[in-house]
Design a protein around this motif. Structure first.
Motif, PDB file in Angstrom:
ATOM      1  N   SER A  29      34.203  37.955  22.772  1.00 14.31           N
ATOM      2  CA  SER A  29      33.201  37.251  21.976  1.00 14.31           C
ATOM      3  C   SER A  29      32.144  36.615  22.881  1.00 14.31           C
ATOM      4  O   SER A  29      31.204  35.997  22.381  1.00 14.31           O
ATOM      5  CB  SER A  29      33.873  36.170  21.118  1.00 14.31           C
ATOM      6  N   GLU A  30      32.320  36.794  24.181  1.00 15.72           N
ATOM      7  CA  GLU A  30      31.388  36.216  25.132  1.00 15.72           C
ATOM      8  C   GLU A  30      30.174  37.126  25.307  1.00 15.72           C
ATOM      9  O   GLU A  30      30.225  38.326  25.033  1.00 15.72           O
ATOM     10  CB  GLU A  30      32.078  36.008  26.486  1.00 15.72           C
ATOM     11  N   SER A  31      29.074  36.554  25.796  1.00 15.82           N
ATOM     12  CA  SER A  31      27.862  37.343  26.007  1.00 15.82           C
ATOM     13  C   SER A  31      27.541  37.520  27.492  1.00 15.82           C
ATOM     14  O   SER A  31      26.794  38.433  27.856  1.00 15.82           O
ATOM     15  CB  SER A  31      26.670  36.679  25.309  1.00 15.82           C
ATOM     16  N   ASP A  32      28.121  36.674  28.328  1.00 15.64           N
ATOM     17  CA  ASP A  32      27.825  36.714  29.757  1.00 15.64           C
ATOM     18  C   ASP A  32      29.109  37.031  30.524  1.00 15.64           C
ATOM     19  O   ASP A  32      29.983  36.164  30.647  1.00 15.64           O
ATOM     20  CB  ASP A  32      27.248  35.374  30.218  1.00 15.64           C
ATOM     21  N   TYR A  33      29.202  38.229  31.012  1.00 15.92           N
ATOM     22  CA  TYR A  33      30.432  38.654  31.655  1.00 15.92           C
ATOM     23  C   TYR A  33      30.129  39.787  32.635  1.00 15.92           C
ATOM     24  O   TYR A  33      28.982  40.260  32.741  1.00 15.92           O
ATOM     25  CB  TYR A  33      31.477  39.100  30.614  1.00 15.92           C
ATOM     26  N   TYR A  34      31.167  40.203  33.330  1.00 19.82           N
ATOM     27  CA  TYR A  34      31.052  41.279  34.303  1.00 19.82           C
ATOM     28  C   TYR A  34      32.109  42.342  34.010  1.00 19.82           C
ATOM     29  O   TYR A  34      33.212  42.026  33.559  1.00 19.82           O
ATOM     30  CB  TYR A  34      31.261  40.740  35.730  1.00 19.82           C
ATOM     31  N   LEU A  35      31.747  43.568  34.297  1.00 19.10           N
ATOM     32  CA  LEU A  35      32.664  44.684  34.132  1.00 19.10           C
ATOM     33  C   LEU A  35      32.772  45.430  35.460  1.00 19.10           C
ATOM     34  O   LEU A  35      31.786  45.555  36.194  1.00 19.10           O
ATOM     35  CB  LEU A  35      32.168  45.630  33.040  1.00 19.10           C
ATOM     36  N   PHE A  36      33.957  45.919  35.725  1.00 16.38           N
ATOM     37  CA  PHE A  36      34.225  46.587  37.001  1.00 16.38           C
ATOM     38  C   PHE A  36      35.037  47.857  36.772  1.00 16.38           C
ATOM     39  O   PHE A  36      35.815  47.949  35.828  1.00 16.38           O
ATOM     40  CB  PHE A  36      35.041  45.671  37.932  1.00 16.38           C
ATOM     41  N   TRP A  37      34.861  48.794  37.675  1.00 19.01           N
ATOM     42  CA  TRP A  37      35.774  49.911  37.804  1.00 19.01           C
ATOM     43  C   TRP A  37      36.395  49.847  39.202  1.00 19.01           C
ATOM     44  O   TRP A  37      35.671  49.759  40.205  1.00 19.01           O
ATOM     45  CB  TRP A  37      35.067  51.255  37.635  1.00 19.01           C
ATOM     46  N   TYR A  38      37.731  49.894  39.214  1.00 18.90           N
ATOM     47  CA  TYR A  38      38.472  49.923  40.457  1.00 18.90           C
ATOM     48  C   TYR A  38      39.189  51.260  40.577  1.00 18.90           C
ATOM     49  O   TYR A  38      39.638  51.837  39.601  1.00 18.90           O
ATOM     50  CB  TYR A  38      39.526  48.808  40.510  1.00 18.90           C
ATOM     51  N   LYS A  39      39.321  51.689  41.819  1.00 15.87           N
ATOM     52  CA  LYS A  39      40.057  52.904  42.136  1.00 15.87           C
ATOM     53  C   LYS A  39      41.289  52.514  42.942  1.00 15.87           C
ATOM     54  O   LYS A  39      41.209  51.694  43.858  1.00 15.87           O
ATOM     55  CB  LYS A  39      39.159  53.821  42.980  1.00 15.87           C
ATOM     56  N   GLN A  40      42.431  53.104  42.579  1.00 17.02           N
ATOM     57  CA  GLN A  40      43.659  52.851  43.339  1.00 17.02           C
ATOM     58  C   GLN A  40      44.289  54.184  43.732  1.00 17.02           C
ATOM     59  O   GLN A  40      44.977  54.816  42.939  1.00 17.02           O
ATOM     60  CB  GLN A  40      44.651  52.006  42.532  1.00 17.02           C
ATOM     61  N   PRO A  41      44.059  54.622  44.951  1.00 14.80           N
ATOM     62  CA  PRO A  41      44.685  55.864  45.420  1.00 14.80           C
ATOM     63  C   PRO A  41      46.165  55.641  45.702  1.00 14.80           C
ATOM     64  O   PRO A  41      46.655  54.509  45.585  1.00 14.80           O
ATOM     65  CB  PRO A  41      43.901  56.177  46.705  1.00 14.80           C
ATOM     66  N   PRO A  42      46.899  56.673  46.079  1.00 17.32           N
ATOM     67  CA  PRO A  42      48.330  56.510  46.357  1.00 17.32           C
ATOM     68  C   PRO A  42      48.635  55.477  47.434  1.00 17.32           C
ATOM     69  O   PRO A  42      49.735  54.949  47.496  1.00 17.32           O
ATOM     70  CB  PRO A  42      48.757  57.915  46.805  1.00 17.32           C
ATOM     71  N   SER A  43      47.676  55.155  48.247  1.00 18.94           N
ATOM     72  CA  SER A  43      47.883  54.114  49.268  1.00 18.94           C
ATOM     73  C   SER A  43      48.041  52.719  48.669  1.00 18.94           C
ATOM     74  O   SER A  43      48.404  51.775  49.358  1.00 18.94           O
ATOM     75  CB  SER A  43      46.696  54.090  50.239  1.00 18.94           C
ATOM     76  N   ARG A  44      47.797  52.584  47.374  1.00 21.06           N
ATOM     77  CA  ARG A  44      47.927  51.326  46.614  1.00 21.06           C
ATOM     78  C   ARG A  44      46.733  50.378  46.781  1.00 21.06           C
ATOM     79  O   ARG A  44      46.643  49.383  46.074  1.00 21.06           O
ATOM     80  CB  ARG A  44      49.195  50.544  46.976  1.00 21.06           C
TER      81      ARG A  44
END
Lengths: 117, 114
Positions: B28-43
Motif C-alpha cells: 500500500s506504500e508509494s515510495d519503495y525499492y525493488l531488487f533482483w538478486y542472483k544466487q548461483p550455486p556458490s550461495r
C-alpha cells in the motif's frame, strides 16, 4: 558496496552443541541481518542487529536459540544453540549501510552451510 | 503486509536467447525499492538490478533490464543474450523506503541450455 566475509563456510555439528557464525564487513554499516535458507528455497529473516542495542527477532525465532552479538559497526555473530537436525540449513548475513547506500541493495555474506547430525 | 510473489519456480532458456522472469508484489506504500538478486550455486547473493518506485524509467544493467509496471505492481526481469553463467536462483525483493527489511519472493531457478 560493502564486502562481507562470513565464516565458517560450512560445518557439520553434533546435536545438542552450538555453532557461532561470524560476519565481518569491510566498512561500517548501520544494520546487519541474519537469514536462514533451506536449499532451493527463499530466505527467511531471523533477526535484525543494530550496533549497541538488542537484536530484533522475527516471529518464530527467539534469542535463546539464536543469540546475536553486534559489538561494533563492522562485525556480528549469530549462534545456533542446542542444535537439532532441524537446524540444518544455510545461514546468511547481510548488511545495509547508510540510507543512501542501502538504496543500492544490500550486501550478503557467502553463507554458512550447517549440517546437524 | 507486503508480499512478493514469483510464480515461476523454474525457467529454462537456450544460450544466447532472451528470458523474462516474473515478479508481482503487494503493497500500500508509494515510495519503495525493488531488487533482483542472483544466487548461483556458490550461495553468494548478488544484486543484479534495482528500481526506485518513483522513477518511471525502467532500470537497465547491461544484458539485464526490468519492466516495472507500478499500477499493476509488476516487476519482471529480462535477461538478453543468456549466458551459461546466468544459471542461478533469482530472487525478487521489495523494500519500503521507511523500513530496513527486505521482503523476498520464493525464487525462480533459471537453467541455461547450451
Amino acid at each position: 558496496s560493502a564486502v562481507i566475509s562470513q565464516k565458517p563456510s560450512r560445518d557439520i555439528c553434533q546435536r545438542g552443541t552450538s555453532l557461532t557464525i561470524q560476519c565481518q564487513v569491510d566498512s561500517q554499516v548501520t544494520m546487519m541481518f541474519w537469514y536462514r535458507q533451506q536449499p532451493g528455497q527463499s530466505l527467511t529473516l531471523i533477526a535484525t542487529a543494530n550496533q549497541g542495542s538488542e537484536a530484533t527477532y522475527e516471529s518464530g525465532f527467539v534469542i535463546d536459540k539464536f543469540p546475536i552479538s553486534r559489538p561494533n559497526l563492522t562485525f556480528s555473530t549469530l549462534t545456533v544453540s542446542n542444535m537439532s537436525p532441524e537446524d540444518s540449513s544455510i545461514y546468511l548475513c547481510s548488511a545495509s549501510g547508510t540510507d543512501e547506500r542501502a538504496n543500492y541493495g544490500y550486501t550478503f555474506g557467502s553463507g554458512t552451510r550447517l549440517t546437524v547430525v | 503486509a507486503q508480499t512478493v510473489t514469483q510464480s515461476q519456480p523454474e525457467m529454462s532458456v537456450q544460450e544466447a536467447e532472451t528470458v523474462t522472469l516474473s515478479c508481482t508484489y503487494d503493497t500500500s506504500e508509494s515510495d519503495y525499492y525493488l531488487f533482483w538478486y542472483k544466487q548461483p550455486p556458490s550461495r553468494q547473493m548478488i544484486l543484479v538490478i534495482r528500481q526506485e518506485a518513483y522513477k518511471q524509467q525502467n532500470a537497465t544493467e547491461n544484458r539485464f533490464s526490468v519492466n516495472f509496471q507500478k499500477a499493476a505492481k509488476s516487476f519482471s526481469l529480462k535477461i538478453s543474450d543468456s549466458q551459461l553463467g546466468d544459471a542461478a536462483m533469482y530472487f525478487c525483493a521489495y523494500r519500503y523506503k521507511g523500513a530496513q527489511k527486505l521482503v523476498f519472493g520464493q525464487g525462480t531457478r533459471l537453467t541455461i541450455n547450451p
